[in-house]
Design a protein around this motif. Structure first.
Motif, PDB file in Angstrom:
ATOM      1  N   ASP A   1       0.822  -1.217   0.000  1.00  0.00           N
ATOM      2  CA  ASP A   1       0.000   0.000   0.000  1.00  0.00           C
ATOM      3  C   ASP A   1       0.858   1.270   0.000  1.00  0.00           C
ATOM      4  O   ASP A   1       0.356   2.369   0.248  1.00  0.00           O
ATOM      5  CB  ASP A   1      -0.981   0.017   1.174  1.00  0.00           C
ATOM      6  CG  ASP A   1      -0.306  -0.122   2.537  1.00  0.00           C
ATOM      7  OD1 ASP A   1       0.941  -0.292   2.586  1.00  0.00           O
ATOM      8  OD2 ASP A   1      -1.007  -0.076   3.558  1.00  0.00           O
ATOM      9  N   PHE A   2       2.158   1.126  -0.274  1.00  0.00           N
ATOM     10  CA  PHE A   2       3.050   2.277  -0.430  1.00  0.00           C
ATOM     11  C   PHE A   2       4.184   1.853  -1.357  1.00  0.00           C
ATOM     12  O   PHE A   2       4.697   0.732  -1.256  1.00  0.00           O
ATOM     13  CB  PHE A   2       3.627   2.729   0.919  1.00  0.00           C
ATOM     14  CG  PHE A   2       4.352   4.050   0.868  1.00  0.00           C
ATOM     15  CD1 PHE A   2       3.731   5.209   1.299  1.00  0.00           C
ATOM     16  CD2 PHE A   2       5.649   4.147   0.352  1.00  0.00           C
ATOM     17  CE1 PHE A   2       4.382   6.448   1.232  1.00  0.00           C
ATOM     18  CE2 PHE A   2       6.297   5.356   0.280  1.00  0.00           C
ATOM     19  CZ  PHE A   2       5.668   6.517   0.716  1.00  0.00           C
ATOM     20  N   VAL A   3       4.579   2.764  -2.267  1.00  0.00           N
ATOM     21  CA  VAL A   3       5.657   2.463  -3.204  1.00  0.00           C
ATOM     22  C   VAL A   3       6.801   3.449  -2.972  1.00  0.00           C
ATOM     23  O   VAL A   3       6.588   4.663  -2.978  1.00  0.00           O
ATOM     24  CB  VAL A   3       5.185   2.548  -4.665  1.00  0.00           C
ATOM     25  CG1 VAL A   3       6.338   2.215  -5.617  1.00  0.00           C
ATOM     26  CG2 VAL A   3       4.008   1.604  -4.919  1.00  0.00           C
ATOM     27  N   LEU A   4       7.998   2.905  -2.777  1.00  0.00           N
ATOM     28  CA  LEU A   4       9.196   3.728  -2.612  1.00  0.00           C
ATOM     29  C   LEU A   4      10.126   3.484  -3.795  1.00  0.00           C
ATOM     30  O   LEU A   4      10.591   2.362  -4.008  1.00  0.00           O
ATOM     31  CB  LEU A   4       9.928   3.389  -1.311  1.00  0.00           C
ATOM     32  CG  LEU A   4      11.265   4.114  -1.113  1.00  0.00           C
ATOM     33  CD1 LEU A   4      11.052   5.620  -0.955  1.00  0.00           C
ATOM     34  CD2 LEU A   4      12.014   3.549   0.101  1.00  0.00           C
ATOM     35  N   ALA A   5      10.411   4.538  -4.551  1.00  0.00           N
ATOM     36  CA  ALA A   5      11.335   4.465  -5.685  1.00  0.00           C
ATOM     37  C   ALA A   5      12.728   4.849  -5.216  1.00  0.00           C
ATOM     38  O   ALA A   5      12.911   5.883  -4.582  1.00  0.00           O
ATOM     39  CB  ALA A   5      10.871   5.414  -6.788  1.00  0.00           C
ATOM     40  N   VAL A   6      13.713   4.025  -5.555  1.00  0.00           N
ATOM     41  CA  VAL A   6      15.106   4.321  -5.231  1.00  0.00           C
ATOM     42  C   VAL A   6      15.888   4.305  -6.538  1.00  0.00           C
ATOM     43  O   VAL A   6      16.208   3.241  -7.070  1.00  0.00           O
ATOM     44  CB  VAL A   6      15.684   3.296  -4.239  1.00  0.00           C
ATOM     45  CG1 VAL A   6      17.138   3.645  -3.906  1.00  0.00           C
ATOM     46  CG2 VAL A   6      14.850   3.225  -2.970  1.00  0.00           C
ATOM     47  N   GLY A   7      16.140   5.476  -7.091  1.00  0.00           N
ATOM     48  CA  GLY A   7      16.831   5.527  -8.373  1.00  0.00           C
ATOM     49  C   GLY A   7      16.611   6.830  -9.101  1.00  0.00           C
ATOM     50  O   GLY A   7      16.305   7.858  -8.493  1.00  0.00           O
ATOM     51  N   GLY A   8      16.741   6.766 -10.418  1.00  0.00           N
ATOM     52  CA  GLY A   8      16.535   7.932 -11.269  1.00  0.00           C
ATOM     53  C   GLY A   8      15.139   7.965 -11.851  1.00  0.00           C
ATOM     54  O   GLY A   8      14.238   7.250 -11.399  1.00  0.00           O
ATOM     55  N   GLY A   9      14.973   8.773 -12.890  1.00  0.00           N
ATOM     56  CA  GLY A   9      13.649   8.998 -13.436  1.00  0.00           C
ATOM     57  C   GLY A   9      12.954   7.757 -13.930  1.00  0.00           C
ATOM     58  O   GLY A   9      11.728   7.632 -13.802  1.00  0.00           O
ATOM     59  N   SER A  10      13.696   6.806 -14.490  1.00  0.00           N
ATOM     60  CA  SER A  10      13.078   5.578 -14.975  1.00  0.00           C
ATOM     61  C   SER A  10      12.458   4.786 -13.836  1.00  0.00           C
ATOM     62  O   SER A  10      11.340   4.270 -13.950  1.00  0.00           O
ATOM     63  CB  SER A  10      14.111   4.717 -15.708  1.00  0.00           C
ATOM     64  OG  SER A  10      14.567   5.358 -16.884  1.00  0.00           O
TER      65      SER A  10
END
Length: 395
Positions: free
Chosen positions: A91-100
């Motif tokens: 129920d939560f999304v964490l992006a670790v990185g660049g725009g892609s």
């Protein structure tokens, strides 16, 4: 100045070691389970993923991980993320990185929140997300501006299409921006990022609109600051000041600030999306560099005064009022020379684009001759094809 709504709900945590706060930040959302989404092995090798995991464990936050995002993020991995999220109760999304990575995360969040709709329909304009999951980002590359933008672009390798989905639902709830995390970005990707950042604002600068001198001044400052910061980063990859200014410019260039009062469509981005959709190995920033100068030469006569302002305020040229076109052409030449100086292509041949594909690119960009790209000079299929041909002949 046109009417506009300016809303930037993303909370930014900027500076050294701010990523160490990620556990406490996410805890405020009381998630049941977090999907940590990332790209390749660099996130693990750098120790960043270990830090993120430790921060989540310290707050007793459950999580599941999915890596594998590539440049020009692809639909199959988005669908894999959606299925994983359903299975794990994310129920939560964490992006670790660049725009892609950030765009892939946005698409997954939209897909999980609207399970009754195929996520690709959002990118084809067949449906609009009615809700989304909360999401955040730890940024590791200054380029796309996805950390504060309302856009999300995904490629479909099966069809060769690269399509955007835009709306407030795509705004990150928070973005953590530590310039130190960009120290290891390669010179080539640093240069690609500089092109993309500046282009987000340059393209807005040439969208129709009048009497926006405050917006113009902000835009000009962003464009020039990126040029300086990129040069300093290429000289010294660990120049904190340069990396910090470039990272902040990435956010400001694509959060809507530099378009206030003007119409909006990233025209050269539309041209480039077709190229990197058909040729997924093409880096987005490189594709933009290969196209922009040809587009500029094709359209500038539609608004000489606007282009003279750009030549004077961005490139510092004295205006030749007897021969204004020469001033503009000099500015475009200077931008082209700048791209070449930082290792960027100035034509499509350099990217491996085949001449036989130009008509298909133009057909796809014009949506089978059903749409024109906006601007002081609107671009229909025939115009788009000419620009692709001009760009092919450069370099």
């Amino acid at each position: 100045m046109n009417n506009f709504i300016y809303e930037t709900p993303t909370k930014v945590y900027f500076g050294k070691d701010e990523e160490l706060k990620v556990g406490k930040i996410i805890a405020e959302f009381h998630p049941k389970k977090v999907l940590v989404h990332f790209g390749g092995n660099s996130a693990r090798k750098s120790g960043l993923l270990d830090k993120v995991e430790n921060c989540l464990r310290e707050e007793n936050i459950s999580f599941v991980e999915l890596g594998g995002v590539v440049a020009n993020p692809e639909l199959p991995l988005v669908r894999e993320g959606i299925e994983l999220g359903k299975k794990e109760g994310v129920d939560f999304v964490l992006a670790v990185g660049g725009g892609s990575v950030l765009d892939s995360s946005k698409a997954i969040a939209n897909g999980l929140a609207n399970p009754e709709v195929d996520v690709w329909d959002f990118h084809c304009g067949k449906a609009v997300p009615q809700k989304t999951l909360p999401k955040g980002a730890i940024l590791t590359l200054a380029a796309a501006g996805s950390e504060m933008s309302s856009s999300c672009v995904i490629s479909n390798p099966k069809t060769g299409e690269k399509r955007g989905c835009n709306g407030l639902f795509n705004r990150m709830n928070f973005a953590i921006e530590d310039p130190v995390l960009t120290y290891t970005v390669s010179p080539y990707q640093t240069a690609c990022g500089a092109v993309d950042i500046a282009m987000h604002t340059i393209e807005r600068y040439f969208c129709p609109g009048e009497d926006t001198y405050l917006t113009d001044s902000i835009a000009e400052a962003v464009i020039k600051s990126v040029r300086k910061a990129a040069g300093d980063c290429l000289k010294n990859p660990e120049d904190y000041t340069a990396r910090a200014n470039m990272m902040w410019a990435s956010s400001l260039a694509h959060n809507g600030l530099t378009q206030c009062g003007r119409e909006f469509q990233l025209v050269v981005h539309q041209l480039e999306h077709e190229v990197s959709g058909m040729y997924p190995e093409v880096a987005h920033g490189a594709g933009l560099a290969a196209l922009w100068c040809s587009w500029a030469r094709y359209v500038y006569k539609a608004n000489i005064n606007r282009w003279l302002q750009y030549a004077s305020n961005v490139w510092g040229l004295d205006i030749d009022f007897e021969h204004p076109e020469k001033t503009i052409e000099t500015a475009i030449d200077m931008q082209e020379q700048y791209y070449a100086s930082i290792g960027m292509p100035i034509g499509l041949k350099e990217l491996g684009v085949k001449e036989d594909d130009l008509a298909k690119l133009a057909l796809d960009c014009s949506r089978n001759k059903t749409r024109s790209l906006i601007g002081y000079k609107p671009l229909a299929y025939e115009d788009i094809l000419v620009i692709y041909q001009m760009a092919y002949e450069r370099g």
